[in-house]
Design a protein around this motif. Sequence first.
Motif, PDB file in Angstrom:
ATOM      1  N   PRO A 130      -8.773   4.333   1.414  1.00 27.41           N
ATOM      2  CA  PRO A 130      -8.548   3.245   2.380  1.00 27.41           C
ATOM      3  C   PRO A 130      -7.067   2.944   2.588  1.00 27.41           C
ATOM      4  N   ALA A 131      -6.275   3.025   1.529  1.00 21.14           N
ATOM      5  CA  ALA A 131      -4.839   2.773   1.666  1.00 21.14           C
ATOM      6  C   ALA A 131      -4.202   3.808   2.582  1.00 21.14           C
ATOM      7  N   ARG A 132      -4.584   5.068   2.408  1.00 20.77           N
ATOM      8  CA  ARG A 132      -4.031   6.117   3.274  1.00 20.77           C
ATOM      9  C   ARG A 132      -4.434   5.888   4.722  1.00 20.77           C
ATOM     10  N   ASP A 133      -5.671   5.438   4.954  1.00 20.12           N
ATOM     11  CA  ASP A 133      -6.122   5.168   6.321  1.00 20.12           C
ATOM     12  C   ASP A 133      -5.270   4.079   6.966  1.00 20.12           C
ATOM     13  N   VAL A 134      -4.975   3.018   6.203  1.00 18.40           N
ATOM     14  CA  VAL A 134      -4.184   1.915   6.745  1.00 18.40           C
ATOM     15  C   VAL A 134      -2.765   2.371   7.062  1.00 18.40           C
ATOM     16  N   LEU A 136       0.832  -1.207   0.000  1.00 16.30           N
ATOM     17  CA  LEU A 136       0.000   0.000   0.000  1.00 16.30           C
ATOM     18  C   LEU A 136       0.865   1.256   0.000  1.00 16.30           C
ATOM     19  N   GLU A 137       1.966   1.231   0.728  1.00 10.43           N
ATOM     20  CA  GLU A 137       2.890   2.370   0.718  1.00 10.43           C
ATOM     21  C   GLU A 137       3.460   2.580  -0.677  1.00 10.43           C
ATOM     22  N   TYR A 138       3.824   1.495  -1.347  1.00  8.23           N
ATOM     23  CA  TYR A 138       4.342   1.592  -2.709  1.00  8.23           C
ATOM     24  C   TYR A 138       3.262   2.138  -3.652  1.00  8.23           C
ATOM     25  N   PHE A 139       2.051   1.631  -3.506  1.00  5.41           N
ATOM     26  CA  PHE A 139       0.932   2.099  -4.331  1.00  5.41           C
ATOM     27  C   PHE A 139       0.737   3.616  -4.170  1.00  5.41           C
ATOM     28  N   LEU A 140       0.724   4.085  -2.935  1.00  8.25           N
ATOM     29  CA  LEU A 140       0.517   5.514  -2.687  1.00  8.25           C
ATOM     30  C   LEU A 140       1.685   6.346  -3.201  1.00  8.25           C
ATOM     31  N   ALA A 141       2.885   5.815  -3.147  1.00 12.04           N
ATOM     32  CA  ALA A 141       4.039   6.537  -3.686  1.00 12.04           C
ATOM     33  C   ALA A 141       3.890   6.746  -5.191  1.00 12.04           C
ATOM     34  N   VAL A 142       3.425   5.725  -5.913  1.00 14.64           N
ATOM     35  CA  VAL A 142       3.204   5.861  -7.354  1.00 14.64           C
ATOM     36  C   VAL A 142       2.119   6.910  -7.619  1.00 14.64           C
ATOM     37  N   VAL A 143       1.058   6.886  -6.809  1.00 16.73           N
ATOM     38  CA  VAL A 143      -0.019   7.876  -6.953  1.00 16.73           C
ATOM     39  C   VAL A 143       0.522   9.287  -6.737  1.00 16.73           C
ATOM     40  N   ASP A 144       1.241   9.493  -5.635  1.00 17.78           N
ATOM     41  CA  ASP A 144       1.697  10.835  -5.265  1.00 17.78           C
ATOM     42  C   ASP A 144       2.787  11.353  -6.181  1.00 17.78           C
ATOM     43  N   GLN A 145       3.627  10.459  -6.721  1.00 17.83           N
ATOM     44  CA  GLN A 145       4.738  10.887  -7.573  1.00 17.83           C
ATOM     45  C   GLN A 145       4.383  10.874  -9.055  1.00 17.83           C
ATOM     46  N   GLY A 146       3.239  10.312  -9.391  1.00 17.01           N
ATOM     47  CA  GLY A 146       2.788  10.344 -10.774  1.00 17.01           C
ATOM     48  C   GLY A 146       3.430   9.320 -11.688  1.00 17.01           C
ATOM     49  N   GLU A 189      -6.781  -4.195 -12.094  1.00 20.20           N
ATOM     50  CA  GLU A 189      -5.685  -3.282 -12.371  1.00 20.20           C
ATOM     51  C   GLU A 189      -5.906  -1.958 -11.638  1.00 20.20           C
ATOM     52  N   LEU A 190      -4.832  -1.399 -11.111  1.00 21.89           N
ATOM     53  CA  LEU A 190      -4.922  -0.143 -10.362  1.00 21.89           C
ATOM     54  C   LEU A 190      -4.487   1.059 -11.189  1.00 21.89           C
TER      55      LEU A 190
END
Length: 293
Positions: free
Chosen positions: A67-71, A6-16, A46-47
């Motif tokens: 939900p990922a950010r909450d976790v 989830l941390e990796y997923f959010l990093a891809v989201v935030d960094q584009g 797929e995300l």
Amino acid sequence: MDVRQLEYFLAVVDQGGFHRAAQVLYVAQPSLSQSIRLLERDLGSELFHRIGRRVVLTEAGRALVEPARDVVRGLATARAGVAAVHGLTSGRVEIAAMPSQAIDPLAAMIGGFTRRYPGVSVSVRAAFTAAQTADMVRTGVVELGLLASTQPISAPSLELHPVARQRFVLITPADGPFPTGRPVRAEQLAGQRMIVGQRGTGMREAVDRMLRAGVEVIIAVESEHREAMLPLVLDGAGIAVVADSWRGLAERVGAWVLDLEPAFYLDVALVCREGGALTPAAREFLAQALADR
């Protein structure tokens, strides 16, 4: 599924994208990509849509972000809570702030906090409007937000803590059209070339309010880069209406700062998620900021 994915997923989201996310995470890009593929396989969806080196969230990806950010935030809060048993000697506070408020009052808030808790780091994320600041807090990108508005501040699902009121002022070059030491009335600005921020900001609303009142100012420069405003004023591109938080900086670089009449104000507030658990560091930052206002 695990927290690291989830941390990796959010990093891809935030960094584009995967390349920048891998750099920020200090991991190899193939390892990051593999982790995301395993997460997608686990979720059965797929995300991201992969478009060259760019990525765009799928509908499933958008549904996972909050939900990922909450976790991730919940785990950080738990870890920080355990560490706080032995005193606030480490941790991290993440704050979204609009540019003018990052000058004042945020700089003073951070200065006082870091002197008291030198082991805690503070991360400031840029937000350019009050709505963007609130969204970053609401979606868990940051724990705290410092926002400002010329209208009564409304922040659904967020706790609102007023901290300051700032008056709008006029900045001009030293050889500008108005004498120093005297207030300038709005109608005196008719025909003046103005440097303004983007819509949704208080400084833009101050000028738009004059236009609605029939004061025919000239919009000479519209810039999303507020750090460019002082150089533009000093280079003669126009004059600008900004929050009083700019006064000290403007005067130090040789600009004149003049009061405007009638007075027009910007209300400043700290916000956090309503009912959301803050990390000990964020909770103490908020408490100290409110105590010092």
